[in-house]
Design an enzyme around this catalytic site. Structure first.
Site, PDB file in Angstrom:
ATOM      1  N   GLU A  96      -5.052   3.477  -0.073  1.00 19.43           N
ATOM      2  CA  GLU A  96      -4.495   3.482  -1.506  1.00 19.43           C
ATOM      3  C   GLU A  96      -5.145   4.181  -2.362  1.00 19.43           C
ATOM      4  O   GLU A  96      -4.443   4.941  -3.328  1.00 19.43           O
ATOM      5  CB  GLU A  96      -3.948   2.170  -1.790  1.00 19.43           C
ATOM      6  CG  GLU A  96      -3.080   1.524  -1.046  1.00 19.43           C
ATOM      7  CD  GLU A  96      -2.716   0.044  -0.557  1.00 19.43           C
ATOM      8  OE1 GLU A  96      -3.611  -0.712  -1.397  1.00 19.43           O
ATOM      9  OE2 GLU A  96      -2.172  -0.117   0.313  1.00 19.43           O
ATOM     10  N   GLY A 172       0.870  -2.333   5.312  1.00 20.90           N
ATOM     11  CA  GLY A 172       1.933  -2.894   4.078  1.00 20.90           C
ATOM     12  C   GLY A 172       3.250  -2.709   4.902  1.00 20.90           C
ATOM     13  O   GLY A 172       4.133  -2.908   4.143  1.00 20.90           O
TER      14      GLY A 172
HETATM   15  C1  PEP Z   1      -4.608  -3.198   3.682  1.00 22.20           C
HETATM   16  O1  PEP Z   1      -4.254  -2.804   2.649  1.00 22.20           O
HETATM   17  O2  PEP Z   1      -5.759  -2.831   3.911  1.00 22.20           O
HETATM   18  C2  PEP Z   1      -3.769  -3.900   4.734  1.00 22.20           C
HETATM   19  C3  PEP Z   1      -4.049  -3.749   5.933  1.00 22.20           C
HETATM   20  O3  PEP Z   1      -2.660  -4.397   4.343  1.00 22.20           O
HETATM   21  P1  PEP Z   1      -1.493  -5.144   5.284  1.00 22.20           P
HETATM   22  O4  PEP Z   1      -2.388  -6.036   6.095  1.00 22.20           O
HETATM   23  O5  PEP Z   1      -0.579  -5.570   4.022  1.00 22.20           O
HETATM   24  O6  PEP Z   1      -1.161  -3.868   6.123  1.00 22.20           O
END
Ligand code: PEP
Length: 249
Positions: A96, A172
């Site tokens: 991100e 996510g």
């Molecule tokens: C992350 O943002 O590092 C992540 C792995 O998110 P999620 O577990 O929600 O996929």
């Protein structure tokens, strides 16, 4: 020393009151595994989290920091600011940050240098996009991300680096890399490290998997020989789910 680690990335979730509540809920869970546990709340809640968890077996880590030691960087947070409140580990290079804040391998190399110079441990994230995997380019992309940001380092720097392989298409999305896909990539990452730094370094670095890890799939993923833990997003916001993942080891 290679360790099992489960780190919860809270991202931009939880104000102070919600942070207090979730920490209390975490304190009510019991740990039955040998994994190191970390949580990464937002900057504004780090100090509170650090104070609240002083007596607990949970490390409070930061989600990001700037590469400059100090100066005219409005809105940014420096390594010494983090260290002054007790933070000893920082997540760098989350997808991100790369996607929404234009972090490049070049800026990440600088952040890694600043962190290590200041004895801050780094959880370095990287991973391919869906198009890379579909075009069978995922290993080349991951190799490039690691080489560009880390391969200027001396071998001993890896004592303070944890790697987190996070395929962007699995973050996510509810879509998880299969345990076999995770293992294949983690073995490739370890081989990439071994080719540059030798087996001793490669075998000593913890490589975490991130991408929709949940209580239901953690055991199988963590059961793979080159998977040393997880970076957890969504499921880290629920204390029971988070500890079910921690205890999946
Ligand atoms: C992350 O943002 O590092 C992540 C792995 O998110 P999620 O577990 O929600 O996929």
């Amino acid at each position: 020393m290679r360790k099992n680690i489960v780190a919860g990335n809270w991202k931009m979730n939880n104000d102070l009151a919600q942070t207090e509540t979730l920490i209390t809920e975490l304190q009510n869970q019991s740990k039955t595994s040998n994994a190191e546990v970390m949580i990464a709340p937002a900057f504004t809640n780090l100090w509170h989290a650090f104070q609240s968890l002083r007596q607990d077996d949970v490390e409070v880590v930061a989600q990001n920091m700037h590469f400059a030691e100090h100066g005219a960087y409005t809105g940014e947070v420096s390594v010494s600011m983090l260290k002054s409140i007790g933070v000893q580990t920082v997540i760098l290079g989350h997808s991100e940050r790369r996607a929404y804040f234009n972090e490049t391998d070049e800026t990440l190399a600088k952040k890694v240098d600043t962190a290590l110079l200041n004895e801050m441990r780094v959880i370095f994230c990287f991973g391919e996009e869906l198009a890379d995997r579909k075009s069978n380019n995922h290993e080349a992309v991951v190799e490039g991300q690691i080489k560009n940001a880390l391969f200027h380092l001396e071998a001993d720097a890896f004592e303070n680096i944890v790697l987190a392989y996070e395929p962007v298409w699995a973050i996510g999305t509810g879509e998880t890399a299969s345990p076999e896909q995770a293992q294949d990539m983690h073995a490739f990452i370890r081989k990439t490290l071994a080719d540059k730094y030798g087996n001793t370094v490669a075998d000593s670095v913890s490589i975490l998997y991130g991408g929709s890890v949940k209580p239901a799939n953690a055991k199988e993923i963590f059961g793979k020989p080159d998977v040393d833990g997880g970076l957890i997003g969504g499921a880290a916001l629920n204390a029971e789910d988070f500890y079910a993942i921690v205890n999946a080891f």
